[in-house]
Design a protein around this motif. Structure first.
Motif, PDB file in Angstrom:
ATOM      1  N   ARG A  28       9.252  40.477  -2.146  1.00 47.23           N
ATOM      2  CA  ARG A  28      10.351  41.010  -2.008  1.00 47.23           C
ATOM      3  C   ARG A  28       9.667  41.590  -0.415  1.00 47.23           C
ATOM      4  N   GLU A  29       8.766  42.306  -0.659  1.00 50.87           N
ATOM      5  CA  GLU A  29       7.875  42.819   0.832  1.00 50.87           C
ATOM      6  C   GLU A  29       8.118  41.485   2.048  1.00 50.87           C
ATOM      7  N   SER A  30       7.099  40.369   1.325  1.00 52.87           N
ATOM      8  CA  SER A  30       8.097  39.224   2.798  1.00 52.87           C
ATOM      9  C   SER A  30       8.895  37.746   2.246  1.00 52.87           C
ATOM     10  N   PRO A  31       9.601  38.515   2.044  1.00 53.47           N
ATOM     11  CA  PRO A  31      10.994  36.805   1.752  1.00 53.47           C
ATOM     12  C   PRO A  31      10.638  35.559   2.179  1.00 53.47           C
ATOM     13  N   PHE A  32       9.705  35.310   2.749  1.00 56.11           N
ATOM     14  CA  PHE A  32       9.914  34.188   4.460  1.00 56.11           C
ATOM     15  C   PHE A  32       8.513  32.906   2.870  1.00 56.11           C
ATOM     16  N   VAL A  33       7.899  33.486   2.417  1.00 56.43           N
ATOM     17  CA  VAL A  33       6.617  33.541   1.692  1.00 56.43           C
ATOM     18  C   VAL A  33       6.818  32.092   0.762  1.00 56.43           C
ATOM     19  N   PRO A  34       8.541  32.980  -0.490  1.00 53.40           N
ATOM     20  CA  PRO A  34       8.442  32.207  -1.511  1.00 53.40           C
ATOM     21  C   PRO A  34      10.025  30.878  -0.281  1.00 53.40           C
ATOM     22  N   VAL A  35      10.215  30.928   0.506  1.00 50.98           N
ATOM     23  CA  VAL A  35      10.806  30.245   1.669  1.00 50.98           C
ATOM     24  C   VAL A  35       9.991  29.456   2.169  1.00 50.98           C
ATOM     25  N   VAL A  75       5.567  25.849   9.029  1.00 54.68           N
ATOM     26  CA  VAL A  75       5.067  27.317  10.651  1.00 54.68           C
ATOM     27  C   VAL A  75       6.086  27.946  10.825  1.00 54.68           C
ATOM     28  N   GLY A  76       8.081  27.348  10.637  1.00 57.57           N
ATOM     29  CA  GLY A  76       8.369  27.369  10.954  1.00 57.57           C
ATOM     30  C   GLY A  76       9.343  29.203  10.184  1.00 57.57           C
ATOM     31  N   ALA A  77       8.691  29.012   8.837  1.00 50.83           N
ATOM     32  CA  ALA A  77       8.858  30.292   7.648  1.00 50.83           C
ATOM     33  C   ALA A  77       8.058  31.573   8.295  1.00 50.83           C
ATOM     34  N   MET A  78       6.678  30.474   8.458  1.00 47.66           N
ATOM     35  CA  MET A  78       6.444  32.181   7.628  1.00 47.66           C
ATOM     36  C   MET A  78       6.076  33.005   9.810  1.00 47.66           C
ATOM     37  N   THR A  79       6.886  32.228  11.527  1.00 47.62           N
ATOM     38  CA  THR A  79       7.249  32.807  12.063  1.00 47.62           C
ATOM     39  C   THR A  79       8.496  33.551  12.178  1.00 47.62           C
ATOM     40  N   CYS A  80       9.560  33.002  11.033  1.00 39.76           N
ATOM     41  CA  CYS A  80      10.797  33.939  10.355  1.00 39.76           C
ATOM     42  C   CYS A  80      10.007  34.986   9.824  1.00 39.76           C
ATOM     43  N   GLY A  81       9.125  34.904   9.266  1.00 41.08           N
ATOM     44  CA  GLY A  81       9.098  35.725   8.669  1.00 41.08           C
ATOM     45  C   GLY A  81       8.497  37.716   9.110  1.00 41.08           C
ATOM     46  N   VAL A  82       7.228  37.036  10.318  1.00 44.17           N
ATOM     47  CA  VAL A  82       6.624  37.578  11.079  1.00 44.17           C
ATOM     48  C   VAL A  82       8.064  38.224  11.787  1.00 44.17           C
ATOM     49  N   ARG A  88      11.935  44.512  10.786  1.00 45.43           N
ATOM     50  CA  ARG A  88      11.635  46.187   9.381  1.00 45.43           C
ATOM     51  C   ARG A  88      10.706  47.694  10.592  1.00 45.43           C
ATOM     52  N   GLU A  89       9.440  47.012  11.122  1.00 45.31           N
ATOM     53  CA  GLU A  89       8.725  48.039  11.428  1.00 45.31           C
ATOM     54  C   GLU A  89       9.402  48.273  12.466  1.00 45.31           C
ATOM     55  N   TYR A  90       9.504  47.981  13.275  1.00 40.78           N
ATOM     56  CA  TYR A  90       9.540  48.615  15.089  1.00 40.78           C
ATOM     57  C   TYR A  90      11.470  48.617  15.071  1.00 40.78           C
ATOM     58  N   TRP A  91      12.043  48.240  14.626  1.00 40.61           N
ATOM     59  CA  TRP A  91      13.865  48.320  15.706  1.00 40.61           C
ATOM     60  C   TRP A  91      14.233  49.055  14.360  1.00 40.61           C
ATOM     61  N   ALA A  92      14.317  48.959  12.810  1.00 36.37           N
ATOM     62  CA  ALA A  92      15.055  49.423  11.641  1.00 36.37           C
ATOM     63  C   ALA A  92      14.740  50.300  11.385  1.00 36.37           C
ATOM     64  N   LYS A  93      13.263  50.500  12.048  1.00 38.17           N
ATOM     65  CA  LYS A  93      12.959  51.816  11.177  1.00 38.17           C
ATOM     66  C   LYS A  93      13.429  52.951  10.996  1.00 38.17           C
ATOM     67  N   PRO A  94      13.812  53.523  10.401  1.00 39.54           N
ATOM     68  CA  PRO A  94      14.806  54.989  10.725  1.00 39.54           C
ATOM     69  C   PRO A  94      13.846  56.356  11.072  1.00 39.54           C
TER      70      PRO A  94
END
Length: 96
Positions: A28-35, A75-82, A88-94
């Motif tokens: 849930r914290e980083s959904p691209f790891v299982p991907v 590497v693609g999944a890691m890039t998407c995760g980053v 989430r941290e910078y743009w979607a942060k309330p």
């Protein structure tokens, strides 16, 4: 040791999260790891399937292609995760 001295240790062990719940929490914290893991397994499975029907291709070349494809997917999944975590941290942060 007596059973009374072992019960707090066992009680503490049972209250900890199980491996499955830890994996779900991390997913849930980083959904691209299982991907990335699933993609890696899929590429390796496909490569092993194609191993029978590789034709005139040498074994070493086939294995190198498999490795590059699997690493590329991870590497693609890691890039998407980053990128997702930055979003989430910078743009979607309330705003407070």
């Amino acid at each position: 040791m007596t059973s009374s001295s072992e019960s707090p240790l066992l009680g503490h062990y049972e209250t900890e999260d199980s491996q499955g719940s830890k994996l779900i929490k991390k997913s849930r914290e980083s959904p691209f790891v299982p991907v990335g893991i699933a993609g890696f397994v899929a590429v390796v499975a496909y490569g092993l399937y194609k191993l029978k029907h590789r034709g005139d291709t040498k074994m070493s070349v086939h294995l190198i292609h498999m490795r590059v494809a699997a690493q590329g997917f991870v590497v693609g999944a890691m890039t998407c995760g980053v990128i997702y975590s930055m979003y989430r941290e910078y743009w979607a942060k309330p705003k407070p």
